[in-house]
Structures are given as C-alpha cells and as structure tokens.
Design a protein around this motif. Structure first.
Motif, PDB file in Angstrom:
ATOM      1  N   GLN A 277      12.626   9.770  -7.727  1.00 12.05           N
ATOM      2  CA  GLN A 277      13.130  10.420  -8.938  1.00 12.05           C
ATOM      3  C   GLN A 277      14.551   9.979  -9.277  1.00 12.05           C
ATOM      4  O   GLN A 277      15.152  10.488 -10.227  1.00 12.05           O
ATOM      5  N   GLY A 278      15.098   9.073  -8.481  1.00 12.32           N
ATOM      6  CA  GLY A 278      16.444   8.604  -8.751  1.00 12.32           C
ATOM      7  C   GLY A 278      17.537   9.432  -8.111  1.00 12.32           C
ATOM      8  O   GLY A 278      18.722   9.248  -8.424  1.00 12.32           O
ATOM      9  N   ARG A 279      17.174  10.335  -7.214  1.00  9.04           N
ATOM     10  CA  ARG A 279      18.162  11.149  -6.502  1.00  9.04           C
ATOM     11  C   ARG A 279      18.311  10.611  -5.084  1.00  9.04           C
ATOM     12  O   ARG A 279      17.335  10.533  -4.342  1.00  9.04           O
TER      13      ARG A 279
END
Length: 350
Positions: A277-279
């Motif tokens: 999720q890009g975290r």
C-alpha cells in the motif's frame, strides 16, 4: 463380567486412584511400576483399593509405563508455522539424545481436533504426548480432550502441555507468560512515544491469542491509553491472516500509530500488506510481533517482538513429560517461561 484381557470393564486405574485418594500418576507408578519409589502409606492405599475394586493389571499399560515404547508424540497447530517448527526442533533434539522417535500431529485448519488427535495417537502407544497447540476456549472440546488424556494416562502414558494451564490430571505444564510479555511490550511502545494502537488478535477462541491481546490491552491501559484508541481485528494465526487483517484497520494514518500482531508470522504478513500500500514499516507506521521466530533474521526492517526461547521450550516440554515428580508433589513442575521485549527498527522512537 470380565473382558478377554482379564480386566473388569467397569474398573479403571482412575477409579483406583480416586478410591485411594491419590493422583492418577501415583496410582500408575504403584500398579504399572516406576523407577521412583512411592511412599509406603500411599502404596498400601493404592494396592488395597485395587484389591477391593477388583482391578486387574493391564500388561500393555505396564510396558508403556516402563518405557517399552520408543516414540513420543507432539501435537502442534501447524508444523509449517515457524513457532511450532522451532518448538518441534527442540523436542526432536531432546528425543534424539534419549534415542526416541518423534511423531508429529497437527490440529490446524483441516487437521484433527485435539481430542481426535490424542485418540488417534493412543493406539500407537507413545511414551509421552506433548501438546503445543493453543488451548481452545471451548469447554466441550476441552472436556473431550481431558477424557482422552485420562484414558491415555491410565495406561501409563505421560503428558505435558506448552503455553496454557489445564485441568488435566497430569498438570505438567511449561507455562509461557504470554499475558505478561504482551503487557511489557505495550508499556515499552508507549515509552517510545506511540499513542494509537491496532491489534491483530488472531482467532478469538484461542487461549494464547486471547492472553496476548488482553495483556497488551492491560499494558496500554496502565500507560493511560484509552480503549477508544485501540482497534482490534481478529483472523487466522498465519501470514495470510495478518496480511488480510491489517487491510481492515482504520487508524493507520493516525500520528503515532503502531500495529501489534499476536504472532510474528501475522506481523510479517501485515508488513507485506503495508508495503504493498506504499506504507513503509518502521518509517510510516510501527509494527510489532510476538515470539521472535528464526525467520525474523531475514526480515527488514528488523521486527520488534517479544522473544521466547522456542527451542528450549520444546526441550523442556519433553523433559517435563518424562520426569518423575518431586517427593512432595504428584507431578513435576517447570519454571515459567517469560518473554523478553526486543525493540528493533520496526518501532523507532518518536
């Protein structure tokens, strides 16, 4: 009526133990033989009750009690889980030193229930049965398990449990302080500056998972974190379970957010989901687990966790099952296993 084996079908070793007011283990040592001597008064009571009730010695039970069997059985939740495989490695190493063979049975998804696993193992006459799978908070299932174990013990078998206590007659438990370890982890994370927490709690009906969730919540409460700031999602104790559960969380964008998974395997799955999720764990959001499985040596960022000596727990479980009790106790006891909080890159100070 007497069966072909010569035993009165209505009289069991458990009946003899109850009539003599001694433990089943003590009655077994008197009737089936043991290298450890029983106090004369207890021995006399057991023999008198045996004669009065018409109990007939079971030759198979005697051979098992004297160690004729060369196998021990280990019941785990999922052998593919690094938590259980590390414990199994300890059991296997201890068994190898004693020239014993280990049989492993699983009770995870698609496997047998614990009482069914024990029932399937009994005809194989293992010298001992070690139960490492988490206790289900299901009284009906627990009663069935204890009935199977009582029958196994009555024929000279030994039993030990890993993790939670049990009402079984064996009372040989390697108690893991799951609640205390999770409580200490929560306090350590608060000290680092985290104020918003999400918990991947595993199945709600497993005693180990419940103890870790409750302990973590207690630690948060003691640090002034309101229950309204804590989000709990339940799911399987697997990598995929952690992956799916973290996607259900709502508070991941909150400043000072930290995700606690009740097992490292779930935490690793959660970290993978967050990255997708890009975290970035350890930078955008903190993640912590529990167990310190060997796999964590290859996980980046390094995962904060509560370290347990899993290999040693396996060794201790087998030694406990095979040990004779102390003079003042019907069953031997093991020291409690306490986890150690390991703060790593996945939970940097804020």
């Amino acid at each position: 009526m007497v069966s072909r084996s010569g035993r009165s079908p209505s009289v069991t070793l458990a009946d003899v133990a109850s009539h003599a007011q001694v433990s089943l283990a003590t009655a077994s040592r008197v009737i089936n033989g043991s290298t450890r001597q029983v106090q004369p008064d207890l021995r006399d009571r057991v023999l008198a009750s045996s004669r009065l009730l018409g109990y007939v010695v079971d030759e198979q039970a005697q051979s098992m009690a004297r160690g004729a069997s060369q196998t021990v059985a280990l019941v785990v939740g999922d052998i593919a889980d690094p938590y259980f495989s590390a414990i199994a490695a300890g059991v296997s190493a201890a068994a190898s030193r004693l020239r014993l063979t280990v049989i492993i049975t699983t009770t995870g998804p698609g496997g047998l229930a614990e009482h069914e696993a024990v029932a399937a193992l009994r005809p194989k006459r293992p010298l001992a049965i070690l139960l490492a799978a988490s206790r289900h908070l299901d009284s009906a299932g627990e009663e069935l398990l204890l009935e199977e174990l009582a029958g196994y013990e009555a024929r000279g078998g030994r039993v030990s449990f890993i993790g939670a206590d049990t009402g079984g007659s064996a009372a040989r438990v390697v108690r893991v302080q799951n609640r205390a370890g999770a409580r200490e982890l929560a306090r350590s994370l608060i000290h680092l500056g985290y104020t918003r927490f999400s918990i991947l709690g595993g199945p709600s009906d497993l005693a180990t998972a419940r103890a870790r969730v409750d302990g973590f919540a207690e630690g948060l409460a003691s640090g002034g974190i309101a229950a309204s700031s804590v989000e709990i999602v339940h799911g399987p104790l697997t990598r995929d379970g952690g992956h799916a559960a973290v996607l259900e969380l709502q508070g991941l964008n909150h400043p000072g957010a930290c995700v606690f998974a009740v097992t490292d395997v779930m935490a690793v799955g959660a970290m993978t989901a967050l990255i997708s999720q890009g975290r970035m764990p350890g930078r955008d959001i903190a993640v912590a687990g529990f167990d310190d499985i060997p796999l964590l040596q290859d996980v980046r960022p390094a995962l904060t966790t509560v370290a347990l000596p899993l290999f040693d727990i396996g060794v201790q479980a087998l030694e406990l099952a095979l040990a004779d009790p102390s003079p003042d106790s019907s069953s031997p006891e093991a020291d409690d296993v306490r986890g150690v909080v390991r703060l790593r890159e996945s939970t940097p100070p804020l």
